[in-house]
Design an enzyme around this catalytic site. Structure first.
Site, PDB file in Angstrom:
ATOM      1  N   TYR A 152       5.033  -2.039  -0.677  1.00  0.00           N
ATOM      2  CA  TYR A 152       3.936  -2.110  -1.649  1.00  0.00           C
ATOM      3  C   TYR A 152       2.937  -3.183  -1.222  1.00  0.00           C
ATOM      4  O   TYR A 152       1.723  -2.923  -1.156  1.00  0.00           O
ATOM      5  CB  TYR A 152       4.462  -2.415  -3.043  1.00  0.00           C
ATOM      6  CG  TYR A 152       3.360  -2.694  -4.045  1.00  0.00           C
ATOM      7  CD1 TYR A 152       2.599  -1.652  -4.562  1.00  0.00           C
ATOM      8  CD2 TYR A 152       3.057  -3.997  -4.441  1.00  0.00           C
ATOM      9  CE1 TYR A 152       1.569  -1.893  -5.456  1.00  0.00           C
ATOM     10  CE2 TYR A 152       2.035  -4.246  -5.337  1.00  0.00           C
ATOM     11  CZ  TYR A 152       1.289  -3.205  -5.839  1.00  0.00           C
ATOM     12  OH  TYR A 152       0.269  -3.456  -6.713  1.00  0.00           O
ATOM     13  N   LYS A 164      -1.036  -2.766   0.076  1.00  0.00           N
ATOM     14  CA  LYS A 164      -2.184  -3.430  -0.526  1.00  0.00           C
ATOM     15  C   LYS A 164      -2.912  -4.319   0.482  1.00  0.00           C
ATOM     16  O   LYS A 164      -4.137  -4.487   0.400  1.00  0.00           O
ATOM     17  CB  LYS A 164      -1.733  -4.236  -1.745  1.00  0.00           C
ATOM     18  CG  LYS A 164      -1.249  -3.355  -2.900  1.00  0.00           C
ATOM     19  CD  LYS A 164      -2.291  -2.314  -3.294  1.00  0.00           C
ATOM     20  CE  LYS A 164      -1.879  -1.444  -4.453  1.00  0.00           C
ATOM     21  NZ  LYS A 164      -2.911  -0.445  -4.820  1.00  0.00           N
TER      22      LYS A 164
END
Length: 257
Positions: free
Chosen positions: A152, A156
């Site tokens: 994750y 990002k």
């Protein structure tokens, strides 16, 4: 005003708050999310309250054909698209080898591939406007490696780097690219990521989606490259830049263990 804004992940959280704020400013809306019922209710509410046109499409953007389908849907409605908000995405919390590979790849498909493909297909339309904006939603997780949120955070980081590079490539065009990196926000992210045990901790630092949306749109219209809402989030990002990476990794690991 006859300008349209397209917002993915628009049925709740930050995406919903951005949609409401843009409608309040007079923008017509193209809303995309997976939940048809949530989109229908939101669209009806916005149209009644703000007297703007709202079109919605229920779609799973992690599917390979979604970006092309979305472009065709958008161009069938308007040629006056001036804002693209890439908000759809989610996280998974656990050790890399514990989570299923298919779940993690699906997350990357939505967090990265969908942003790239949708931007690629809609950029020619955005270029035709006198002024247009792309707002990509990243996270403060983009600024450091995070155990148990490894992919994750990496996804990002990709969005942040990609946004800055695309921004530079488009510097002589009518299109401005900004990247919004919120911290903990009251959006249900912790529950979706499987972080129920940390919900109480997150709530101590949560910003509201409305505050994040306000900061994001304000920064976007001011043509800022990076937007980090909230004092504590700014301190966190500065610390990640200032302190040794190994120390930051230990700190984040202790928070999310």
């Amino acid at each position: 005003m006859n300008e349209y804004a397209l917002i993915t992940g628009a049925s709740k959280g930050i995406g919903k708050a951005i949609a409401v704020s843009l409608a309040r400013s007079g923008y017509h809306l193209l809303l995309v999310a997976r939940s048809d019922s949530d989109l229908q209710l939101l669209s009806q509410s916005i149209e009644q309250q703000y007297k703007v046109k709202v079109h919605y499409l229920s779609a799973d953007l992690s599917l390979n054909t979604s970006a092309v389908h979305l472009k065709e849907w958008c161009t069938g409605i308007t040629s006056d698209l001036s804002i693209l908000v890439n908000n759809a995405g989610y996280g998974l919390w656990a050790d890399f080898e514990v989570l299923s590979l298919s779940e993690q790849l699906n997350m990357l498909r939505l967090n990265i591939d969908a942003v790239i493909e949708l931007t690629y297909h809609l950029l020619p339309i955005l270029r035709k406007q006198k002024q247009s904006y792309i707002l990509n939603i990243s996270s403060v997780a983009a600024y450091q490696a995070m155990s148990k949120l490894a992919l994750y955070a990496a996804s990002k980081s990709f969005i942040l780097s990609y946004s800055r590079a695309l921004r530079y490539e488009l510097k002589d065009s009518p299109v401005t690219v900004s990247c919004l990196s919120p911290g903990p926000t009251a959006t249900g992210f912790s529950s979706r990521a499987g972080m129920d045990a940390l919900t109480e901790l997150a709530e101590k630092f949560n910003m509201t989606p409305e505050k994040v949306a306000e900061a994001g749109l304000k920064g976007m219209f001011k043509k800022k490259a990076e937007i980090i809402p909230g004092f504590l989030n700014k301190v966190s990002v500065f610390s990640a830049w200032l302190l040794p990476k190994s120390l930051i990794e230990r700190i984040t690991a202790s928070l999310y263990k």
